[in-house]
Motif scaffolding. Structure first.
Motif, PDB file in Angstrom:
ATOM      1  N   PRO A 137       0.828  -1.218   0.000  1.00  0.00           N
ATOM      2  CA  PRO A 137       0.000   0.000   0.000  1.00  0.00           C
ATOM      3  C   PRO A 137       0.858   1.262   0.000  1.00  0.00           C
ATOM      4  O   PRO A 137       1.903   1.322   0.643  1.00  0.00           O
ATOM      5  CB  PRO A 137      -0.809  -0.136   1.296  1.00  0.00           C
ATOM      6  CG  PRO A 137      -0.849  -1.604   1.569  1.00  0.00           C
ATOM      7  CD  PRO A 137       0.459  -2.142   1.089  1.00  0.00           C
ATOM      8  N   GLY A 138       0.394   2.251  -0.747  1.00  0.00           N
ATOM      9  CA  GLY A 138       1.104   3.517  -0.821  1.00  0.00           C
ATOM     10  C   GLY A 138       1.998   3.663  -2.028  1.00  0.00           C
ATOM     11  O   GLY A 138       2.755   4.621  -2.119  1.00  0.00           O
ATOM     12  N   GLY A 139       1.935   2.685  -2.948  1.00  0.00           N
ATOM     13  CA  GLY A 139       2.717   2.793  -4.167  1.00  0.00           C
ATOM     14  C   GLY A 139       4.138   2.299  -4.050  1.00  0.00           C
ATOM     15  O   GLY A 139       5.006   2.704  -4.824  1.00  0.00           O
ATOM     16  N   GLY A 140       4.401   1.426  -3.078  1.00  0.00           N
ATOM     17  CA  GLY A 140       5.746   0.905  -2.909  1.00  0.00           C
ATOM     18  C   GLY A 140       5.868  -0.539  -3.350  1.00  0.00           C
ATOM     19  O   GLY A 140       4.906  -1.169  -3.791  1.00  0.00           O
ATOM     20  N   PHE A 141       7.087  -1.062  -3.217  1.00  0.00           N
ATOM     21  CA  PHE A 141       7.375  -2.449  -3.587  1.00  0.00           C
ATOM     22  C   PHE A 141       8.318  -3.013  -2.538  1.00  0.00           C
ATOM     23  O   PHE A 141       9.251  -2.327  -2.092  1.00  0.00           O
ATOM     24  CB  PHE A 141       8.029  -2.517  -4.968  1.00  0.00           C
ATOM     25  CG  PHE A 141       8.090  -3.904  -5.541  1.00  0.00           C
ATOM     26  CD1 PHE A 141       7.031  -4.410  -6.272  1.00  0.00           C
ATOM     27  CD2 PHE A 141       9.201  -4.707  -5.342  1.00  0.00           C
ATOM     28  CE1 PHE A 141       7.069  -5.686  -6.807  1.00  0.00           C
ATOM     29  CE2 PHE A 141       9.263  -5.984  -5.870  1.00  0.00           C
ATOM     30  CZ  PHE A 141       8.188  -6.474  -6.604  1.00  0.00           C
ATOM     31  N   ARG A 142       8.076  -4.255  -2.143  1.00  0.00           N
ATOM     32  CA  ARG A 142       8.889  -4.852  -1.080  1.00  0.00           C
ATOM     33  C   ARG A 142       9.348  -6.240  -1.486  1.00  0.00           C
ATOM     34  O   ARG A 142       8.573  -7.040  -2.005  1.00  0.00           O
ATOM     35  CB  ARG A 142       8.100  -4.939   0.222  1.00  0.00           C
ATOM     36  CG  ARG A 142       8.843  -5.669   1.361  1.00  0.00           C
ATOM     37  CD  ARG A 142       8.036  -5.631   2.638  1.00  0.00           C
ATOM     38  NE  ARG A 142       7.856  -4.258   3.099  1.00  0.00           N
ATOM     39  CZ  ARG A 142       6.860  -3.871   3.910  1.00  0.00           C
ATOM     40  NH1 ARG A 142       5.956  -4.742   4.307  1.00  0.00           N
ATOM     41  NH2 ARG A 142       6.774  -2.608   4.278  1.00  0.00           N
ATOM     42  N   VAL A 143      10.626  -6.496  -1.231  1.00  0.00           N
ATOM     43  CA  VAL A 143      11.202  -7.834  -1.371  1.00  0.00           C
ATOM     44  C   VAL A 143      11.543  -8.325   0.029  1.00  0.00           C
ATOM     45  O   VAL A 143      12.262  -7.647   0.772  1.00  0.00           O
ATOM     46  CB  VAL A 143      12.459  -7.817  -2.256  1.00  0.00           C
ATOM     47  CG1 VAL A 143      13.102  -9.198  -2.283  1.00  0.00           C
ATOM     48  CG2 VAL A 143      12.118  -7.372  -3.671  1.00  0.00           C
ATOM     49  N   ARG A 144      11.027  -9.494   0.385  1.00  0.00           N
ATOM     50  CA  ARG A 144      11.252 -10.053   1.724  1.00  0.00           C
ATOM     51  C   ARG A 144      11.816 -11.462   1.575  1.00  0.00           C
ATOM     52  O   ARG A 144      11.246 -12.301   0.872  1.00  0.00           O
ATOM     53  CB  ARG A 144       9.949 -10.089   2.515  1.00  0.00           C
ATOM     54  CG  ARG A 144      10.086 -10.695   3.912  1.00  0.00           C
ATOM     55  CD  ARG A 144       8.759 -10.650   4.661  1.00  0.00           C
ATOM     56  NE  ARG A 144       8.863 -11.241   5.976  1.00  0.00           N
ATOM     57  CZ  ARG A 144       8.645 -12.537   6.251  1.00  0.00           C
ATOM     58  NH1 ARG A 144       8.299 -13.363   5.265  1.00  0.00           N
ATOM     59  NH2 ARG A 144       8.771 -13.006   7.475  1.00  0.00           N
ATOM     60  N   ALA A 145      12.943 -11.698   2.236  1.00  0.00           N
ATOM     61  CA  ALA A 145      13.580 -13.014   2.216  1.00  0.00           C
ATOM     62  C   ALA A 145      13.789 -13.485   3.637  1.00  0.00           C
ATOM     63  O   ALA A 145      14.166 -12.708   4.522  1.00  0.00           O
ATOM     64  CB  ALA A 145      14.922 -12.950   1.477  1.00  0.00           C
ATOM     65  N   VAL A 146      13.548 -14.772   3.865  1.00  0.00           N
ATOM     66  CA  VAL A 146      13.791 -15.408   5.164  1.00  0.00           C
ATOM     67  C   VAL A 146      14.724 -16.586   4.921  1.00  0.00           C
ATOM     68  O   VAL A 146      14.389 -17.504   4.157  1.00  0.00           O
ATOM     69  CB  VAL A 146      12.487 -15.883   5.820  1.00  0.00           C
ATOM     70  CG1 VAL A 146      12.785 -16.567   7.143  1.00  0.00           C
ATOM     71  CG2 VAL A 146      11.531 -14.712   6.040  1.00  0.00           C
ATOM     72  N   LEU A 147      15.921 -16.549   5.566  1.00  0.00           N
ATOM     73  CA  LEU A 147      16.934 -17.575   5.369  1.00  0.00           C
ATOM     74  C   LEU A 147      17.292 -18.187   6.705  1.00  0.00           C
ATOM     75  O   LEU A 147      17.407 -17.470   7.714  1.00  0.00           O
ATOM     76  CB  LEU A 147      18.185 -16.959   4.726  1.00  0.00           C
ATOM     77  CG  LEU A 147      17.998 -16.209   3.403  1.00  0.00           C
ATOM     78  CD1 LEU A 147      19.291 -15.545   2.981  1.00  0.00           C
ATOM     79  CD2 LEU A 147      17.502 -17.144   2.328  1.00  0.00           C
ATOM     80  N   PRO A 148      17.528 -19.508   6.745  1.00  0.00           N
ATOM     81  CA  PRO A 148      17.938 -20.147   8.006  1.00  0.00           C
ATOM     82  C   PRO A 148      19.374 -19.777   8.357  1.00  0.00           C
ATOM     83  O   PRO A 148      20.228 -19.633   7.480  1.00  0.00           O
ATOM     84  CB  PRO A 148      17.799 -21.649   7.703  1.00  0.00           C
ATOM     85  CG  PRO A 148      17.965 -21.739   6.224  1.00  0.00           C
ATOM     86  CD  PRO A 148      17.369 -20.480   5.653  1.00  0.00           C
ATOM     87  N   CYS A 149      19.644 -19.630   9.656  1.00  0.00           N
ATOM     88  CA  CYS A 149      20.979 -19.223  10.100  1.00  0.00           C
ATOM     89  C   CYS A 149      21.757 -20.350  10.752  1.00  0.00           C
ATOM     90  O   CYS A 149      22.924 -20.173  11.089  1.00  0.00           O
ATOM     91  CB  CYS A 149      20.866 -18.073  11.122  1.00  0.00           C
ATOM     92  SG  CYS A 149      20.336 -16.512  10.401  1.00  0.00           S
ATOM     93  N   LEU A 150      21.145 -21.506  10.973  1.00  0.00           N
ATOM     94  CA  LEU A 150      21.801 -22.598  11.675  1.00  0.00           C
ATOM     95  C   LEU A 150      22.546 -23.474  10.698  1.00  0.00           C
ATOM     96  O   LEU A 150      22.024 -23.828   9.629  1.00  0.00           O
ATOM     97  CB  LEU A 150      20.771 -23.417  12.461  1.00  0.00           C
ATOM     98  CG  LEU A 150      19.967 -22.642  13.523  1.00  0.00           C
ATOM     99  CD1 LEU A 150      18.986 -23.573  14.203  1.00  0.00           C
ATOM    100  CD2 LEU A 150      20.908 -22.023  14.542  1.00  0.00           C
ATOM    101  N   GLN A 151      23.746 -23.871  11.076  1.00  0.00           N
ATOM    102  CA  GLN A 151      24.535 -24.753  10.214  1.00  0.00           C
ATOM    103  C   GLN A 151      23.809 -26.079   9.981  1.00  0.00           C
ATOM    104  O   GLN A 151      23.784 -26.619   8.887  1.00  0.00           O
ATOM    105  CB  GLN A 151      25.909 -25.009  10.840  1.00  0.00           C
ATOM    106  CG  GLN A 151      26.841 -23.826  10.883  1.00  0.00           C
ATOM    107  CD  GLN A 151      27.492 -23.563   9.552  1.00  0.00           C
ATOM    108  OE1 GLN A 151      27.293 -24.316   8.592  1.00  0.00           O
ATOM    109  NE2 GLN A 151      28.263 -22.491   9.482  1.00  0.00           N
TER     110      GLN A 151
END
Length: 386
Positions: free
Chosen positions: A368-382
């Motif tokens: 909303p509001g004319g924007g664009f979002r890229v969201r990434a979720v990555l695991p941090c554990l070996q």
């Protein structure tokens, strides 16, 4: 009830077409009444209303409306109440029938309408009917049919060219995807064959080394040499197979793969190009697995590149470290319209593949509001990558 047929282009501009129809209907009323001056009767007013209604609904059933208008014109000639403006309406309706009928037969429409009018006029008043005015009637009806057929052919040509371009683009994209998948399958099969064979050799020699250590320690060194040679062969084979994916003009890298520790250099480079990036971090930064670190850097790099290309000159980079995962968000405002700047979609595809390789995920889309979002979720554990 018969389904109303309309050309695809007219379906997209239905409201605009109705405005034109209303103006044309009003013009028909004025013409019918104007050509009957100074004597305007109730019949003339009725014919003017009929002409307006016929123009308004002419696209719903072009051939039927044309037949009805021709019948009314014949009736007025028989009863000697003919309105000259009604013949202009017949030309408009002939144009519509030629342009919008489901079947293409413009000259049949023109011949039938003109023939019925001529036969009726000749029967009712042969001496006065054939005069110079009949050439105008002929030109008006057949000219409407010809103009309608030309408009129909032009729309058909444009539609065909557009459809062919769409199909060619779709075919090109499908072929590109197919080639990519074929190449990936080929590389996967080759890697599987090569790696499986040499790993099996390593396993056999490792077992032999275990027995040698227990019974004949002096014989373990040749076995270890075999293991080392097999491992080197695996690395060489993998390098030769993966090299087909590299650009032949690309030089071999002399530095380690980038990670989030190089974000500062990336942001400085963007700043020199006039692109402002506000960086925020939440949580406690920690060392990441090599694959996650590389994927995180590449995702941020691609997301900021897209933001620079399509945005308004600024972006927000938000890194959040949580227990077991890293969340990356890149948000920017879009600039609309974007003439000549349509994206291919490969950037988002590449980010998703990077995240999938690290067992993470990427979502992207407008906000909303004319924007664009890229969201990434990555695991941090070996352990999550094993």
């Amino acid at each position: 009830m018969q389904e109303v047929w309309l050309p695809p282009w007219l379906e997209q501009h239905r409201h605009r077409a109705w405005i034109g129809d209303v103006l044309l209907a009003a013009a028909q009323v004025v013409l019918v009444l104007k050509l009957q001056q100074p004597v305007i009767t109730v019949v003339t007013v009725g014919l003017a209303v009929f002409a307006a209604v016929a123009v308004l609904v002419r696209r719903r059933a072009p051939e039927r409306i044309l037949a009805a208008a021709t019948a009314v014109a014949v009736l007025t000639m028989i009863t000697d109440t003919v309105a000259a403006g009604l013949f202009i309406t017949l030309g408009v309706l002939t144009f519509t029938a030629a342009a919008y009928s489901p079947r293409r037969r413009p000259w049949r429409h023109a011949v039938l309408v003109w023939g019925v009018i001529v036969v009726t006029g000749s029967v009712m008043d042969f001496a006065n009917w054939w005069g110079p005015d009949q050439f105008g009637l002929f030109a008006w009806i057949f000219g409407g049919a010809g103009a309608g057929d030309s408009a129909r052919m032009r729309r058909a040509y444009i539609s065909e060219v557009t459809e062919r371009a769409r199909q060619a683009e779709q075919t090109r994209e499908e072929e590109a995807r197919r080639r990519v998948m074929d190449e990936r399958l080929r590389i996967a099969r080759e890697l599987h064959d090569v790696v499986a064979h040499h790993i099996a050799v390593i396993s056999v020699h490792a077992g032999a080394a275990g027995h040698a250590l227990r019974d004949r320690p002096d014989e373990v060194w040749p076995v270890l040499e075999h293991i080392r040679g097999a491992a080197d062969t695996v690395l060489d084979e993998i390098k030769s197979v993966i090299s087909v994916l590299r650009d032949p003009d690309e030089t071999d890298p002399t530095e380690p793969a980038p990670g989030l520790d190089r974000l500062g250099d990336l942001l400085d480079g963007l700043h020199t190009m006039g692109f402002r990036v506000r960086r925020q971090e939440h949580g406690d930064p920690r060392p990441l697995p090599a694959m996650v670190d590389l994927a995180a850097y590449r995702i941020v790099q691609e997301a900021l590149t897209n933001a620079h290309r399509y945005g308004d000159g600024s972006a927000l980079l938000d890194l959040t470290y949580r227990a077991g995962e890293l969340e990356i968000q890149v948000t920017n405002r879009m600039v609309w319209p974007r003439p000549g700047r349509a994206g291919s979609g490969f950037g988002l595809l590449g980010m998703r593949e990077r995240a999938a390789a690290a067992q993470g995920e990427v979502t992207a889309g407008p906000i909303p509001g004319g924007g664009f979002r890229v969201r990434a979720v990555l695991p941090c554990l070996q352990g999550s990558l094993t």
